[in-house]
Design a protein around this motif. Structure first.
Motif, PDB file in Angstrom:
ATOM      1  N   THR A  42      26.520  61.159  51.416  1.00  0.00           N
ATOM      2  CA  THR A  42      25.325  62.416  52.516  1.00  0.00           C
ATOM      3  C   THR A  42      24.210  62.391  52.534  1.00  0.00           C
ATOM      4  O   THR A  42      23.746  63.459  52.719  1.00  0.00           O
ATOM      5  N   LYS A  45      22.668  65.543  51.854  1.00  0.00           N
ATOM      6  CA  LYS A  45      22.589  66.460  53.045  1.00  0.00           C
ATOM      7  C   LYS A  45      24.356  67.559  51.645  1.00  0.00           C
ATOM      8  O   LYS A  45      24.848  67.044  51.065  1.00  0.00           O
ATOM      9  N   LEU A  46      24.290  68.667  52.665  1.00  0.00           N
ATOM     10  CA  LEU A  46      25.368  69.561  52.547  1.00  0.00           C
ATOM     11  C   LEU A  46      26.520  69.130  51.955  1.00  0.00           C
ATOM     12  O   LEU A  46      26.902  68.907  53.558  1.00  0.00           O
ATOM     13  N   SER A  49      30.801  70.943  56.072  1.00  0.00           N
ATOM     14  CA  SER A  49      30.425  71.373  57.627  1.00  0.00           C
ATOM     15  C   SER A  49      30.867  72.747  58.164  1.00  0.00           C
ATOM     16  O   SER A  49      31.936  72.101  57.515  1.00  0.00           O
ATOM     17  N   GLY A  66      30.667  70.181  64.482  1.00  0.00           N
ATOM     18  CA  GLY A  66      31.241  71.005  62.823  1.00  0.00           C
ATOM     19  C   GLY A  66      32.498  71.230  62.867  1.00  0.00           C
ATOM     20  O   GLY A  66      33.656  71.218  63.581  1.00  0.00           O
ATOM     21  N   ARG A  90      25.420  78.260  56.412  1.00  0.00           N
ATOM     22  CA  ARG A  90      24.927  76.118  56.287  1.00  0.00           C
ATOM     23  C   ARG A  90      24.784  75.102  56.947  1.00  0.00           C
ATOM     24  O   ARG A  90      23.884  74.731  56.338  1.00  0.00           O
ATOM     25  N   PRO A  91      24.951  75.111  58.286  1.00  0.00           N
ATOM     26  CA  PRO A  91      25.157  74.156  58.970  1.00  0.00           C
ATOM     27  C   PRO A  91      23.973  73.543  58.996  1.00  0.00           C
ATOM     28  O   PRO A  91      23.316  73.376  59.523  1.00  0.00           O
ATOM     29  N   ASN A  94      21.694  72.529  56.871  1.00  0.00           N
ATOM     30  CA  ASN A  94      22.363  70.759  56.453  1.00  0.00           C
ATOM     31  C   ASN A  94      21.327  69.876  56.787  1.00  0.00           C
ATOM     32  O   ASN A  94      22.369  68.717  57.567  1.00  0.00           O
ATOM     33  N   ASP A  96      17.871  66.350  56.065  1.00  0.00           N
ATOM     34  CA  ASP A  96      17.690  66.085  54.946  1.00  0.00           C
ATOM     35  C   ASP A  96      15.953  65.641  54.696  1.00  0.00           C
ATOM     36  O   ASP A  96      15.332  65.770  55.609  1.00  0.00           O
ATOM     37  N   ASN A 122      22.038  68.369  66.021  1.00  0.00           N
ATOM     38  CA  ASN A 122      21.919  68.911  64.419  1.00  0.00           C
ATOM     39  C   ASN A 122      20.676  70.169  64.465  1.00  0.00           C
ATOM     40  O   ASN A 122      19.463  69.698  63.369  1.00  0.00           O
ATOM     41  N   ASP A 124      17.826  72.943  62.909  1.00  0.00           N
ATOM     42  CA  ASP A 124      18.025  73.486  61.917  1.00  0.00           C
ATOM     43  C   ASP A 124      17.164  74.580  61.777  1.00  0.00           C
ATOM     44  O   ASP A 124      16.180  74.943  62.891  1.00  0.00           O
ATOM     45  N   TYR A 126      16.294  75.084  58.635  1.00  0.00           N
ATOM     46  CA  TYR A 126      14.686  74.799  56.510  1.00  0.00           C
ATOM     47  C   TYR A 126      13.526  74.802  57.386  1.00  0.00           C
ATOM     48  O   TYR A 126      12.440  74.720  56.762  1.00  0.00           O
TER      49      TYR A 126
END
Length: 287
Positions: A42, A45-46, A49, A66, A90-91, A94, A96, A122, A124, A126
């Motif tokens: 991973t 990562k979380l 998915s 997902g 949460r995705p 996800n 890093d 993907n 994000d 974050y």
């Protein structure tokens, strides 16, 4: 001394343990039917998915990936309930560290135009969240420090309102402008994803973080040059990536691209005028 000892025979002595009888039988263990699984890489990562809520499946250019199950095999909420569940979002976090650093690096090279393609599966939130949060405190703190360096220390005072205005400006910009563009593209029939637009706009603001540090220098011409270069880089990164996607999908692509770039340049202008230009006694002080 040897006369005090004698040999023991096969008699049973109190307190002794009898010798185990020999046997030809061999203890057999049954083979286990447990299934083994390979290690899961991973890389920070979380684990697991989820199916993103709503329109995130058409994440700007390609559907997002997902599975329906979450951590521990529990299914993710569906329908309108997914908008009120933390599990459903949460995705979007996800990623890093290496992926975030790579996306930041791509935002500093605006003429590649491949950011949308790299993040299509993907997108994000974050990176955009922490970029905006960093900008809020960096611009407010450095704006006050630059004012201290540019004015008389006796007349200087810390302006705490810059923190609230910075939060309103950056969070509001990244939240509202992509939302408006999303509905516009939907109206024009262009397949787009709201989360992908938030991701694109969020990373486009990273260049203003190093620009804010350079604007501490008490030389107004340099501040204009730094903010101007940062604004052009940010607007170019945004415009080129939007153009790459909608040029073949909408005849009004030129108007949309130029408008998006102009709004981004307007944000850079507000950044310079509010945080790094100082008003005292109804006059503008440039140093």
């Amino acid at each position: 001394m040897s006369n005090g000892y004698h040999s023991l025979g096969n008699e049973i002595v109190s307190g002794s343990v009898p010798v185990a009888a020999s046997s030809d039988r061999v203890l057999q263990f049954q083979e286990s039917n447990l299934q083994t699984f390979p290690p899961n890489d991973t890389r920070g990562k979380l684990v697991g998915s989820f199916q993103p809520p709503g329109d995130a499946d058409d994440s700007f250019s390609k559907p997002g990936s997902g599975s329906q199950a979450g951590l521990g095999g529990s299914p993710a909420p569906s329908g309108w309930q997914s908008y009120f569940s933390v599990v459903s979002y949460r995705p979007y976090f996800n990623v890093d560290t290496s992926e975030v650093v790579e996306r930041i690096r791509d935002s500093l090279f605006p003429f590649k135009g491949d950011f949308v393609e790299k993040t299509s599966h993907n997108p994000d939130m974050y990176g955009p969240f922490w970029i905006c949060s960093t900008l809020v405190f960096v611009t407010a703190a450095l704006g006050n420090f630059a004012a201290y360096l540019s004015t008389n220390a006796d007349s200087w005072h810390y302006d705490v309102n810059k923190v609230s205005w910075a939060a309103f400006m950056f969070y509001g910009y990244v939240g509202v402008i992509p939302l408006g563009l999303y509905f516009l593209l939907k109206y024009l029939g262009v397949v787009s994803g709201l989360v992908q637009l938030w991701c694109l706009y969020g990373y486009s603001l990273f260049v203003f973080i190093p620009a804010s540090f350079l604007c501490v220098v008490p030389w107004d011409i340099m501040r204009w040059v730094v903010v101007g270069v940062a604004g052009v880089m940010s607007a170019g990164f945004l415009a080129i990536n939007i153009r790459t996607h909608i040029k073949t999908a909408s005849e009004r692509w030129f108007l949309i691209v130029t408008s998006s770039a102009a709004i981004q340049l307007g944000l850079a202008l507000v950044l310079k005028l509010y945080f790094f230009t100082y008003f005292y006694h109804d006059s503008i002080v440039h140093v």
